[in-house]
Design an enzyme around this catalytic site. Structure first.
Site, PDB file in Angstrom:
ATOM      1  N   ASP A 172      -1.356   1.829   5.180  1.00  0.00           N
ATOM      2  CA  ASP A 172      -0.207   2.407   4.498  1.00  0.00           C
ATOM      3  C   ASP A 172      -0.386   3.862   4.081  1.00  0.00           C
ATOM      4  O   ASP A 172       0.595   4.593   3.949  1.00  0.00           O
ATOM      5  CB  ASP A 172       0.155   1.546   3.279  1.00  0.00           C
ATOM      6  CG  ASP A 172       0.698   0.176   3.696  1.00  0.00           C
ATOM      7  OD1 ASP A 172       1.471   0.116   4.661  1.00  0.00           O
ATOM      8  OD2 ASP A 172       0.352  -0.826   3.049  1.00  0.00           O
ATOM      9  N   TYR A 232       6.792  -4.244   0.752  1.00  0.00           N
ATOM     10  CA  TYR A 232       5.790  -4.451  -0.295  1.00  0.00           C
ATOM     11  C   TYR A 232       5.817  -3.350  -1.339  1.00  0.00           C
ATOM     12  O   TYR A 232       6.060  -2.191  -1.013  1.00  0.00           O
ATOM     13  CB  TYR A 232       4.385  -4.493   0.308  1.00  0.00           C
ATOM     14  CG  TYR A 232       3.808  -5.883   0.297  1.00  0.00           C
ATOM     15  CD1 TYR A 232       3.382  -6.454  -0.890  1.00  0.00           C
ATOM     16  CD2 TYR A 232       3.721  -6.634   1.460  1.00  0.00           C
ATOM     17  CE1 TYR A 232       2.864  -7.734  -0.910  1.00  0.00           C
ATOM     18  CE2 TYR A 232       3.212  -7.922   1.446  1.00  0.00           C
ATOM     19  CZ  TYR A 232       2.787  -8.466   0.255  1.00  0.00           C
ATOM     20  OH  TYR A 232       2.285  -9.737   0.243  1.00  0.00           O
TER      21      TYR A 232
END
Lengths: 562, 562
Positions: free
Chosen positions: A204, A292
Site C-alpha cells: 500500500d 481497508y
C-alpha cells in the site's frame, strides 16, 4: 507509486471497451451502477508484465454506498496503465450471482432509524479546559512533556516522526532516541490462488501511497475533542500542489490508566498508597486504501516508551459465491474464506506493516544491536534444590545476518539497541529495546513471486547499517517490482552493524480470517509494538510526576441539548 | 491460603530468637529498623517441609519507606508457621553491604520538591456530566450498553466476573458468553538458584490470596473521576468479617480510539467519512502482593470483545550485591539480573497469570473447542501463478490433550469455542475466540520442583470439561503443594471435551529482565488477551451506534484553582 490520476483513469478506462460493456450488461448490470477499483498486479514473470499494467475489477453501487459487498465476481480487466488500452478481459464467474444490497449500508444517515434498538451511551469526553500541554512550532516541531520530535505528513509513508529526543530528568538535557521512524511498506497477500484473486498482494505504501490515501480525519470521532489537526501538502500528477486538510491529528489521551503505583499490602500494614496517572501523546493518521482503513498511531509515554500501533477497520475485500448457506457446501470444498452473508465470502489474508526505525541512541554513531537471550540453564547436581533457571545471555550482532530475527516464544530474547560508548552510572550501556506485541509471520513460500517482492517480511526484525538509499523495505520502485531491491536483499550483504549508525526494521503482522462481525464494516482490530528505554535513564524517569488532585480537574456540566 | 494473620505473625517471629537478633546487630542494623517479609517456601521434598513452614527475609526501613531496596542479603529464617518456632537460620552474605537509601523514596510528600524539574502536564480528565451509562444492581449485577454480568470481589481470585451475557442486536435477547472468568493462579519464579533465592516461586492467589492483598484503590489515580467503587467483604483468621473498602472500581473509558471507520479514498472520490468512537467499560482491581502491584482489568467493548489485561507495577524484589559498578564484575561472573543501583541487583523472573474462562457460548452445553490452523498450501503445477497460500484447517478437539496448546508464530491458529448446536443465518457455528497477545512461556525444566507445582504454565491454552472441583489451576491447596493436583494433572486424564460444558484456561506471561528504569518503583508494564465474537453475531453488532456529536459533549471550564 501510482498517482491518484493513474488510479482514477484506470477505473474509468474499461468503459471505453465494447466487450467489457457487453459482459456487464449481459450480467444484468446497468453501466451507470458500476464502481471499479484499480488493483496492482504484482509481478509473475509474464510477457504482458513488460509494460506498466494494472488490473481493474468492478462492483455494483446500486441500492448501497457499500459497493464492496456487491462484487462482479470473476471479471478482471488488464489495462496498459499508460495508454489505458485494454490488454485482456478475463470473464469468468458469470454463474455467480451478485450479492444483494441488504444490510450493507453503514452511513449514519441511513442507519440512524436503528438506534432505538440499542442502549445509547451518555456523552463521554476527554476534557482539558486549560488547553493542551503540547506546542507545535513551525507546524512541525512537537514539544510535549519530556518529548520533542518533528512530524511530517508524507505521500508515501503517511507520517514521518523524526529527530525524536527525550529529556533526561537528571541533567535536563534532551537526548537522542530515534532519527526517523515511519511505516516503510505494507504487504497484504490474499490467500486465494484463483484467476481473479492470486495477484491481490498489495503493497500500500509503494504502490498506492499510504499518505496519498490518508483522507481528512473526522473531528470528535477519529480523534477526540482536544485534538490538533495538521494538513498534508502533496503534488498532483501534473505537478500542482494541493492540500490534504486535517490529515494528521495530535492529542493527549487519558484512558484512566496507571503510570506507576504501589500500595503496601496488609502484610506490612504501612499506610502507603502512591499512584500516578498515565497520560500519553498520540499522533494519528488513517489511510483508506480503497476498502481497508489503516489507523496508524505513534504514542509517546512520559516514561520514555514509544508505542507504534496499527488499527484495521473499513471494509473487507470479498468474493462472490454461489452459496447462501454453508449447508450447501460439500465437505471437501474449500472456500478460501468465510461465508459472511448470502453470496459473499471474506477471503483470508494477511497484513504486514514494516516500520523503519532509524535509532540514534545518544547520537547516530556507536549504536549496536544486542540480543539478550533467555536460555534454560540446568543446575549442577547438589548446586541447588532448583534444577533449572533462565539465564540472560547477551549477543552483540556483528553483521546484518546476526540481526535477522524470527520471534520464538520458546526461545525468547530482548532486542536492545545500545550506545556502546555510553554507560549509566553503575556501568550498564544506555539503550532502548524493541518490544514485540501480538504479531504474525508470513508463511508464504520464499519462492512464491509475491513473497519475493514481500521478502522484507521473512523476518520480524532486521538491522541494517544506515544507508540513505535504503528507506523503503520493498525497494524504491515497488510497482511491478521483482523483489531484487528489498530489505532482504540488502540485509543479505551482511554488512557490519556493530558500533555503527543502524536502522531497525520491525514488521507488525496480522492473519485475518474474516468473520461475520466484519460485515458490512469491520470493528477495529489493533496491534502494536514498543520501543522502550532499557538502562537509558538512571532510574524511573517519572518518579517525580505528581498525582491527580481534585482541585485541578475541570468543572463540567451537561451540554445544553441534554 | 495463608491468612493475613499467618503472614504478619511470621514476620515478627524471628525477633523472639536470640541468634537472629545477634546477627542483625552484628550487621550493624538496629532491630527497630527491620521490615521482614513472609516468603512461601514452595516444595523441594526436604524433611523439614513435612509441616507448615515459611521463610522470612528482612530489609531495613531506615531513611526510606522503600525498604525493599535495602535487603539484608543472605539471611533466611525458616519458621514453623503454626508454632512460630525458628527451625533454621541461614546466615550468609555478611560481607554484602546493605544498599544506601539514596534515591529510593517515591512518595509525593517526599519527592514533590523535584517537580520543578519536569514539564508538568495541564489537567486532563474523562468527563461524563450526564453520569455513567452503567448501573449496578444489588451491588453485583452490572449492566452497561449491550452487556450484563455479575461482579464479585473474592479473597483468592481477586475479582470474579460471572454470568456474562451480551445482547443480540437483531433479536434484542441477552445471550450467554461466559459463565465465569477469573485469575485462577499466578506463578512468579525467580531465576537465581542460590540459597536465599531458589525457593522464590510465588503463587500469589493460592498462597497469599490475590484478593486479600488487593488494597483500596486511590480515587482519581487508580481509576478516573467517573469511577464507581465496590467494597470487598472478607473473613479474618478468627472468623470476623471485615470490609476492604474501594477494592474494585468500574468505569467507562474513552481514550480517543475508534470503534470502526471508513472513509472513501481519493480513488473513488465518494464523499464518505463514517467514524464511530470506541467507549469501553473497565472493571479493575490492584493487588499488592508485598512488593509487586498487579493491576487486573476486565474490559468490555460494545462490539462483543472482552479484554483481560494485567499491568505490573510496584517494586522489584532485589538482591544485595558487593558491586557498585559493572566494571567491577569479572566477565565470567553471572549476576542473575541487572545491577540497578549501587549494591542492588534486580533478579530476572517471570510472571504467569492463569485465567479460568468457563465459556458458555449460547448456553453451558454443546460447546466445543476448535483449532482453526493456518497452513501453508502449495499450489499444483499450472494451477496458479501463485505457488503458495494459507489454508484454514478446522480441527475440533475431541479430548483434553487435543487442546493443550503451545503458541507458535510459524504454526498459527485461531482458538474458537463454538456452540455446535447453533448456527448463524448462513450456517457458521456461533462462537467466540481466544486471541493471545504478547506473552511468554515458562522454560523451566518440567522436572524442576517449582515447575511441577506450576505445571499449569506448561501450555498457554488448555481446555477441560467443567468440573466443580477444578477452579484453581495449581490445585485447591497450593501452599507447599507438590504438583499432584494441578491443571496439568487434570488435563492429562484426557477426558472428552467435544459438545460439553467446557472451561478454557489461558496463561498470560511476562519475562522480566529488570532495568534501571524499574528503580526505585516500576513504570507499569501491561499485557492482555481477548475473547472475541467469531460468527457469534450475524454482522457487526455496533453498526448502529451513533457518532459523537458536538451538541452532546459536556461544557467544561478550568478548575477554580487554575
Amino acid at each position: 507509486m501510482m498517482t491518484i490520476e493513474d488510479m482514477v483513469t484506470a477505473t474509468n478506462a474499461p468503459l471505453a471497451n465494447a466487450d467489457f460493456n457487453r459482459t456487464i450488461v449481459q450480467r444484468g448490470v446497468d453501466l451507470a451502477d458500476l464502481a471499479c477499483l484499480p488493483i496492482s498486479p504484482g509481478w509473475y514473470g509474464k510477457v504482458e508484465e513488460k509494460r506498466r499494467v494494472i488490473k481493474v475489477q468492478c462492483y455494483i453501487m446500486k441500492d448501497t454506498i457499500n459497493f464492496y459487498m456487491r462484487p462482479i465476481e470473476g471479471l478482471t480487466v488488464l489495462l496498459d496503465l499508460d495508454t489505458q488500452q485494454v490488454i485482456q478481459i478475463i470473464d469468468e464467474g458469470k454463474n455467480i450471482p451478485i450479492a444483494k444490497a441488504t444490510n450493507t449500508e453503514y452511513r449514519f444517515s441511513s442507519t440512524q432509524k436503528n438506534t432505538q434498538k440499542i442502549n445509547l451511551l451518555k456523552p463521554i469526553s476527554i476534557e482539558q479546559p486549560n488547553g493542551p500541554s503540547f506546542t507545535i512550532e513551525n507546524n512541525h516541531l512537537v514539544k510535549w512533556a519530556n518529548w520533542e520530535f518533528h512530524l511530517k505528513p508524507d505521500p508515501r509513508a503517511g507520517m514521518v516522526i523524526s529527530q525524536v529526543m527525550v529529556q533526561d530528568p537528571d541533567t535536563g538535557k534532551m537526548r537522542n532516541v530515534m532519527y526517523k521512524g515511519f511505516t516503510s511498506e505494507l504487504f497484504v497477500p490474499y490467500m486465494d490462488p484463483s484467476d481473479a484473486w492470486y495477484f491481490k498482494t498489495y503493497m500500500d505504501a509503494g504502490e498506492y501511497g499510504f499518505g496519498l490515501q490518508a483522507m481528512p480525519l473526522e473531528p470528535l470521532n477519529d480523534c477526540p475533542r482536544n485534538a490538533y489537526y495538521m494538513d498534508g501538502v502533496f503534488v498532483a500528477a501534473d505537478g500542482t500542489p494541493y492540500v490534504r486538510s486535517n490529515m494528521v491529528c495530535v492529542f493527549e489521551s487519558y484512558a484512566g490508566d496507571i503510570g506507576w503505583r504501589h500500595a503496601e499490602s496488609p502484610i506490612t500494614g504501612l499506610p502507603i498508597r502512591e499512584v500516578r496517572p498515565k497520560v500519553t501523546l498520540v499522533v494519528r493518521m488513517a489511510a483508506s486504501v480503497a476498502n481497508y482503513d489503516y489507523i496508524v498511531d505513534w504514542e509517546f509515554q512520559t516514561d520514555g516508551l514509544i508505542r507504534a500501533k496499527v488499527g484495521l477497520s473499513g471494509i473487507l475485500m470479498v468474493k462472490g459465491s454461489p452459496y447462501v448457506n454453508m449447508n450447501q457446501v460439500n465437505q471437501n470444498e474449500y472456500l478460501y474464506g468465510t461465508l459472511l452473508s448470502e453470496n459473499i465470502i471474506g477471503v483470508i489474508h494477511d497484513h504486514y506493516v514494516t516500520f523503519h526505525l532509524d535509532m540514534d541512541i545518544d547520537g547516530p554513531s556507536n549504536n549496536s544491536f544486542v540480543k539478550v537471550n533467555l536460555q534454560k540453564e540446568m543446575t549442577s547436581p547438589g548446586e541447588s534444590p532448583r534444577k533449572s533457571y533462565l539465564k540472560a545471555v547477551r549477543n552483540v550482532a556483528k553483521t546484518e545476518k546476526d540481526s535477522q530475527i524470527k520471534l520464538k516464544l520458546y526461545d525468547p530474547s530482548e532486542f536492545h539497541v545500545i550506545n556502546s560508548n555510553k554507560k549509566s552510572r553503575v556501568g550498564n550501556p544506555t539503550g532502548y529495546k524493541v518490544v514485540p506485541g501480538g504479531t504474525a509471520a508470513s508463511l508464504l513460500d520464499h519462492g512464491d513471486p509475491p513473497q519475493k517482492r514481500g521478502a522484507f517480511t521473512n523476518n520480524q526484525i532486521w538491522v541494517t547499517p544506515y544507508n540513505e538509499s535504503e528507506q523503503w523495505a520493498a525497494g524504491l520502485f515497488v510497482y511491478q517490482s521483482q523483489g531484487d531491491d528489498t530489505l532482504a536483499v540488502w540485509s543479505d550483504r551482511d554488512r557490519p552493524i556493530e558500533n555503527e549508525d543502524i536502522v531497525v526494521w520491525y514488521t507488525l503482522g496480522f492473519h485475518h480470517i474474516p468473520c461475520q462481525e466484519d460485515f458490512p464494516i469491520m470493528p477495529t482490530v489493533s496491534s502494536s509494538f514498543e520501543i522502550k528505554p532499557v538502562n537509558f535513564f538512571e532510574s524511573n524517569p517519572i518518579l517525580n510526576i505528581p498525582p491527580n488532585s481534585p482541585k485541578d480537574l475541570p468543572i463540567c456540566k451537561a451540554a445544553a441539548s441534554a
